[in-house]
Design a protein around this motif. Structure first.
Motif, PDB file in Angstrom:
ATOM      1  N   ARG A   1      12.088  -7.729 -13.766  1.00 47.50           N
ATOM      2  CA  ARG A   1      12.492  -6.321 -13.660  1.00 47.50           C
ATOM      3  C   ARG A   1      11.881  -5.673 -12.431  1.00 47.50           C
ATOM      4  O   ARG A   1      10.879  -6.138 -11.891  1.00 47.50           O
ATOM      5  N   ARG A   2      12.503  -4.605 -11.991  1.00 50.43           N
ATOM      6  CA  ARG A   2      11.923  -3.728 -10.988  1.00 50.43           C
ATOM      7  C   ARG A   2      11.113  -2.663 -11.721  1.00 50.43           C
ATOM      8  O   ARG A   2      11.495  -2.223 -12.805  1.00 50.43           O
ATOM      9  N   THR A   3      10.033  -2.248 -11.117  1.00 51.86           N
ATOM     10  CA  THR A   3       9.120  -1.343 -11.795  1.00 51.86           C
ATOM     11  C   THR A   3       8.649  -0.249 -10.851  1.00 51.86           C
ATOM     12  O   THR A   3       8.321  -0.509  -9.691  1.00 51.86           O
ATOM     13  N   GLN A   4       8.635   0.974 -11.361  1.00 56.57           N
ATOM     14  CA  GLN A   4       8.010   2.103 -10.678  1.00 56.57           C
ATOM     15  C   GLN A   4       6.928   2.657 -11.585  1.00 56.57           C
ATOM     16  O   GLN A   4       7.139   2.807 -12.790  1.00 56.57           O
ATOM     17  N   ALA A   5       5.776   2.936 -11.024  1.00 58.77           N
ATOM     18  CA  ALA A   5       4.652   3.405 -11.836  1.00 58.77           C
ATOM     19  C   ALA A   5       3.710   4.226 -10.956  1.00 58.77           C
ATOM     20  O   ALA A   5       3.974   4.456  -9.764  1.00 58.77           O
ATOM     21  N   ARG A   6       2.608   4.639 -11.548  1.00 59.99           N
ATOM     22  CA  ARG A   6       1.582   5.380 -10.815  1.00 59.99           C
ATOM     23  C   ARG A   6       0.220   4.869 -11.264  1.00 59.99           C
ATOM     24  O   ARG A   6      -0.034   4.716 -12.464  1.00 59.99           O
ATOM     25  N   PHE A   7      -0.651   4.581 -10.318  1.00 61.97           N
ATOM     26  CA  PHE A   7      -1.985   4.110 -10.662  1.00 61.97           C
ATOM     27  C   PHE A   7      -2.789   5.214 -11.335  1.00 61.97           C
ATOM     28  O   PHE A   7      -2.731   6.379 -10.942  1.00 61.97           O
ATOM     29  N   GLY A   8      -3.541   4.804 -12.352  1.00 63.10           N
ATOM     30  CA  GLY A   8      -4.466   5.714 -13.008  1.00 63.10           C
ATOM     31  C   GLY A   8      -5.733   5.885 -12.187  1.00 63.10           C
ATOM     32  O   GLY A   8      -5.782   5.536 -11.002  1.00 63.10           O
ATOM     33  N   PRO A   9      -6.808   6.364 -12.814  1.00 66.71           N
ATOM     34  CA  PRO A   9      -8.049   6.679 -12.092  1.00 66.71           C
ATOM     35  C   PRO A   9      -8.828   5.428 -11.680  1.00 66.71           C
ATOM     36  O   PRO A   9      -9.818   5.042 -12.307  1.00 66.71           O
ATOM     37  N   ALA A  10      -8.373   4.780 -10.613  1.00 64.68           N
ATOM     38  CA  ALA A  10      -9.057   3.601 -10.092  1.00 64.68           C
ATOM     39  C   ALA A  10     -10.406   3.989  -9.511  1.00 64.68           C
ATOM     40  O   ALA A  10     -10.609   5.121  -9.051  1.00 64.68           O
ATOM     41  N   THR A  11     -11.336   3.028  -9.520  1.00 63.37           N
ATOM     42  CA  THR A  11     -12.685   3.294  -9.029  1.00 63.37           C
ATOM     43  C   THR A  11     -13.114   2.170  -8.080  1.00 63.37           C
ATOM     44  O   THR A  11     -12.415   1.181  -7.899  1.00 63.37           O
ATOM     45  N   GLY A  12     -14.282   2.334  -7.500  1.00 62.05           N
ATOM     46  CA  GLY A  12     -14.872   1.292  -6.675  1.00 62.05           C
ATOM     47  C   GLY A  12     -14.012   0.946  -5.470  1.00 62.05           C
ATOM     48  O   GLY A  12     -13.467   1.823  -4.795  1.00 62.05           O
TER      49      GLY A  12
ATOM     50  N   ALA B   1     -10.583   2.504  -5.452  1.00 61.19           N
ATOM     51  CA  ALA B   1     -10.478   3.946  -5.679  1.00 61.19           C
ATOM     52  C   ALA B   1      -9.369   4.606  -4.858  1.00 61.19           C
ATOM     53  O   ALA B   1      -8.739   5.564  -5.349  1.00 61.19           O
ATOM     54  N   PRO B   2      -9.060   4.145  -3.627  1.00 52.41           N
ATOM     55  CA  PRO B   2      -7.972   4.794  -2.881  1.00 52.41           C
ATOM     56  C   PRO B   2      -6.615   4.742  -3.580  1.00 52.41           C
ATOM     57  O   PRO B   2      -5.717   5.516  -3.247  1.00 52.41           O
ATOM     58  N   LEU B   3      -6.457   3.846  -4.571  1.00 49.71           N
ATOM     59  CA  LEU B   3      -5.177   3.750  -5.270  1.00 49.71           C
ATOM     60  C   LEU B   3      -5.017   4.788  -6.378  1.00 49.71           C
ATOM     61  O   LEU B   3      -3.917   4.934  -6.931  1.00 49.71           O
ATOM     62  N   ALA B   4      -6.064   5.488  -6.717  1.00 49.44           N
ATOM     63  CA  ALA B   4      -6.004   6.438  -7.829  1.00 49.44           C
ATOM     64  C   ALA B   4      -4.891   7.466  -7.605  1.00 49.44           C
ATOM     65  O   ALA B   4      -4.838   8.141  -6.571  1.00 49.44           O
ATOM     66  N   GLY B   5      -3.989   7.557  -8.567  1.00 51.54           N
ATOM     67  CA  GLY B   5      -2.902   8.522  -8.506  1.00 51.54           C
ATOM     68  C   GLY B   5      -1.760   8.157  -7.581  1.00 51.54           C
ATOM     69  O   GLY B   5      -0.802   8.925  -7.448  1.00 51.54           O
TER      70      GLY B   5
ATOM     71  N   LEU C   1       3.266  -5.099  -3.840  1.00 49.08           N
ATOM     72  CA  LEU C   1       2.274  -4.041  -3.683  1.00 49.08           C
ATOM     73  C   LEU C   1       2.137  -3.628  -2.214  1.00 49.08           C
ATOM     74  O   LEU C   1       2.111  -2.435  -1.892  1.00 49.08           O
ATOM     75  N   PHE C   2       2.052  -4.608  -1.322  1.00 53.42           N
ATOM     76  CA  PHE C   2       1.806  -4.306   0.086  1.00 53.42           C
ATOM     77  C   PHE C   2       3.086  -4.000   0.856  1.00 53.42           C
ATOM     78  O   PHE C   2       3.040  -3.765   2.064  1.00 53.42           O
ATOM     79  N   GLU C   3       4.209  -4.023   0.161  1.00 49.92           N
ATOM     80  CA  GLU C   3       5.461  -3.581   0.760  1.00 49.92           C
ATOM     81  C   GLU C   3       5.716  -2.103   0.473  1.00 49.92           C
ATOM     82  O   GLU C   3       6.696  -1.543   0.955  1.00 49.92           O
ATOM     83  N   ASP C   4       4.826  -1.501  -0.291  1.00 51.14           N
ATOM     84  CA  ASP C   4       4.946  -0.086  -0.639  1.00 51.14           C
ATOM     85  C   ASP C   4       4.183   0.746   0.392  1.00 51.14           C
ATOM     86  O   ASP C   4       2.977   0.575   0.583  1.00 51.14           O
ATOM     87  N   ALA C   5       4.889   1.650   1.059  1.00 54.56           N
ATOM     88  CA  ALA C   5       4.270   2.432   2.140  1.00 54.56           C
ATOM     89  C   ALA C   5       3.097   3.267   1.642  1.00 54.56           C
ATOM     90  O   ALA C   5       2.088   3.417   2.339  1.00 54.56           O
ATOM     91  N   GLY C   6       3.210   3.817   0.419  1.00 53.59           N
ATOM     92  CA  GLY C   6       2.131   4.632  -0.110  1.00 53.59           C
ATOM     93  C   GLY C   6       0.868   3.835  -0.355  1.00 53.59           C
ATOM     94  O   GLY C   6      -0.256   4.312  -0.122  1.00 53.59           O
ATOM     95  N   VAL C   7       1.029   2.601  -0.839  1.00 52.46           N
ATOM     96  CA  VAL C   7      -0.124   1.733  -1.076  1.00 52.46           C
ATOM     97  C   VAL C   7      -0.795   1.356   0.240  1.00 52.46           C
ATOM     98  O   VAL C   7      -2.029   1.389   0.363  1.00 52.46           O
ATOM     99  N   LEU C   8       0.001   0.994   1.251  1.00 49.26           N
ATOM    100  CA  LEU C   8      -0.575   0.658   2.555  1.00 49.26           C
ATOM    101  C   LEU C   8      -1.345   1.843   3.139  1.00 49.26           C
ATOM    102  O   LEU C   8      -2.439   1.683   3.681  1.00 49.26           O
ATOM    103  N   GLN C   9      -0.770   3.021   3.018  1.00 46.38           N
ATOM    104  CA  GLN C   9      -1.440   4.193   3.563  1.00 46.38           C
ATOM    105  C   GLN C   9      -2.748   4.463   2.825  1.00 46.38           C
ATOM    106  O   GLN C   9      -3.767   4.787   3.434  1.00 46.38           O
ATOM    107  N   ALA C  10      -2.726   4.301   1.509  1.00 47.58           N
ATOM    108  CA  ALA C  10      -3.931   4.567   0.721  1.00 47.58           C
ATOM    109  C   ALA C  10      -5.038   3.562   1.027  1.00 47.58           C
ATOM    110  O   ALA C  10      -6.207   3.939   1.164  1.00 47.58           O
TER     111      ALA C  10
END
Length: 526
Positions: free
Chosen positions: A414-425, A428-432, A482-491
């Motif tokens: 399946r294709r999936t869209q989601a949002r990271f929860g409160p990541a830490t350590g 941490a840049p992935l949070a939200g 994951l690394f094909e997502d522009a938002g993830v790369l920017q974060a």
């Protein structure tokens, strides 16, 4: 509408069929034509999730997925009706029109062709009916005379589509003219006429020095050499099936040197290729990926190769992990077997030591499953017999996340869209951060109940998809891309890789310069 067909054949695997087909898809799309790619059978563990014919989701080879994007077409299962996913040295999982077929998987190799050809032919006919041009990619070599009687991907497809064919060879390997002549000579007489041009790929140096070989070859075969394509490093496309070149594209130099070149009028890298901010100062410089024998979806790491200041390497020994900022455990088509391989290389202890010192570890899909406490295989999904090393699908994991994975016969696609929860350590840049990707897995992963009772709980960042350890340095995700997502790369990196569309444009420019005048127009002309 009945599309004209151009087919790219090769003298061997790795000759350049995939990238040339991709370039042709963009070239014809730029002419205002409706274009679709096609490969009857692909053997690869690089797969993408696309719509199937029943309104659900299925799998095709990654090469055809990217060729569809180059053609400005929506990827779908007809573009690669048969996908073979190697699970061991002696068998592959068979995916027909996007769905796993247990019956076909159980058949011997040669016995499949009669059963699958009708679906392959129907898929090709449907694409021809819907498009102006179909760019077809062959597999291996069309001159594999031991397989000609059961061929469903090369000559049989060329005949069915009445395709005009290019034959490409890798001149960097040496013996290119012998490869071209030998392939042509082994073809049945009627099929030789389908070869309209030879293509020399990966040439270094002065093309004038090739003379008089192209002319001599044409006298022997009647086939002209229509293009000499230069050796290219860092074309920006994901790797060809099963091939990984860990030479970085933009990251061969330390970031300060790269930035200096960007500022220089003589620089080879343009600032327009990247967006960047000060967060690059904290981004990892060296990312080590562990390439097990049945690695899957290696193509998803291409954007990391394209990022400035990032060095992406394969690590097959503990010594090659030394000094890494991140260790990545990628996807696997045979998680238990690849975990056993990882232990045999003593990589397990090196990964544990890295994590124990606070180093960042990322597991994707099969890599996530390895990071847990245990693999449970009640249905024999991961088990392999004597011919493949007697691997038991039940195995202890690496113990870096308090999770347990149970394998099931049904595959999640399946294709999936989601949002990271409160990541830490480290993560941490992935949070939200919102993220889009795709899932292809047979396992189901959950918190280890006994460990939870003792207070060791994995932090679930995305329900049923992503978990992090308490220390914050180990992350496991089921999400590919994951690394094909522009938002993830920017974060994570404060940067953006050049787009795939820019890579497609460069490839089309390259073949339009290299091919003899009129050659590319001939297959679609009157």
């Amino acid at each position: 509408m009945s599309a004209r067909c151009i087919m790219v054949l090769g003298t061997s695997s790795g000759a350049g069929k995939s990238w040339l087909a991709t370039a042709l898809c963009r070239h014809y799309a730029r002419q205002g034509l409706k274009v679709a790619p096609f490969k009857a059978q692909n053997m690869s563990n690089n797969a993408r999730v696309v719509p199937d014919l029943a309104g659900g989701m299925g799998e095709i080879g990654a090469a055809q997925y990217f060729q569809a994007l180059a053609a400005r077409a929506a990827p779908e299962v007809r573009m690669n009706p048969l996908l073979l996913k190697p699970e061991a040295d002696t068998h592959s999982q068979v995916v027909l029109l996007g769905q796993v077929s247990a019956a076909l998987t159980a058949l011997p190799w040669r016995a499949r062709s009669a059963q699958v050809w009708p679906q392959i032919a129907a898929a090709l006919d449907a694409l021809r009916a819907d498009n102006d041009v179909v760019v077809i990619e062959g597999a291996g070599s069309p001159a594999e005379i031991n397989l000609m009687d059961s061929d469903i991907v090369n000559l049989r497809v060329a005949r069915h589509a009445d395709a005009r064919c290019l034959l490409v060879t890798d001149i960097d390997r040496g013996g290119a003219f012998a490869h071209l002549y030998g392939t042509w000579a082994l073809l049945p007489e009627p099929e030789r006429a389908r070869i309209r041009g030879f293509v020399l790929n990966k040439f270094r140096g002065d093309a004038a020095l090739l003379a008089p070989a192209p002319e001599q070859l044409e006298r022997l075969t009647g086939v002209p050499t229509v293009a000499v394509l230069p050796m290219r490093f860092g074309h920006g496309l994901p790797e060809e099936d099963g091939v990984f070149d860990d030479r970085p594209v933009a990251a061969a130099q330390p970031l300060p040197v790269l930035q200096a070149k960007m500022a220089s009028s003589e620089g080879v890298v343009s600032t327009s290729s990247y967006s960047k901010d000060s967060s690059l100062d904290r981004a990892p410089r060296r990312i080590a990926i562990v390439p097990y024998p049945r690695i899957s979806n290696l193509d998803e790491f291409q954007p990391l190769k394209n990022l400035p200041g990032v060095q992406l390497t394969w690590a097959r020994t503990p010594a090659q992990l030394a000094g890494a900022d991140w260790i990545v455990l990628p996807g696997s088509k045979a998680t238990a077997a690849d975990l056993a391989w990882l232990r045999a290389q003593r990589l397990d202890a090196a990964i544990a030591a890295h994590a124990g010192q606070g180093g960042a570890v990322l597991g994707i899909c099969g890599g996530l499953q390895m990071l847990g406490e245990a693999l449970i295989d009640q249905h024999g999904v991961e088990s392999q017999g004597e011919a493949d090393g007697n691997v038991d699908g039940n195995a202890p994991g690496l113990g870096l996340l308090p999770l347990v994975t149970s394998f099931a016969p049904h595959k999640t696609v399946r294709r999936t869209q989601a949002r990271f929860g409160p990541a830490t350590g480290a993560w941490a840049p992935l949070a939200g951060v919102p993220v889009a990707g795709y899932e292809i897995h047979s396992g189901h992963t959950a918190q280890h109940p006994a460990m939870a009772a003792k207070g060791d709980v994995a932090h679930e960042l995305i329900p049923h998809i992503a978990w992090q350890n308490t220390a914050g340095n180990v992350l496991g995700v089921y999400l590919h891309g994951l690394f094909e997502d522009a938002g993830v790369l920017q974060a994570l990196f404060g940067a953006q890789a050049p787009t795939l569309d820019a890579a497609f444009e460069r490839l089309a420019d390259e073949i339009e310069r290299a091919f003899a005048p009129g050659v590319l127009q001939a297959p679609i002309g009157p």
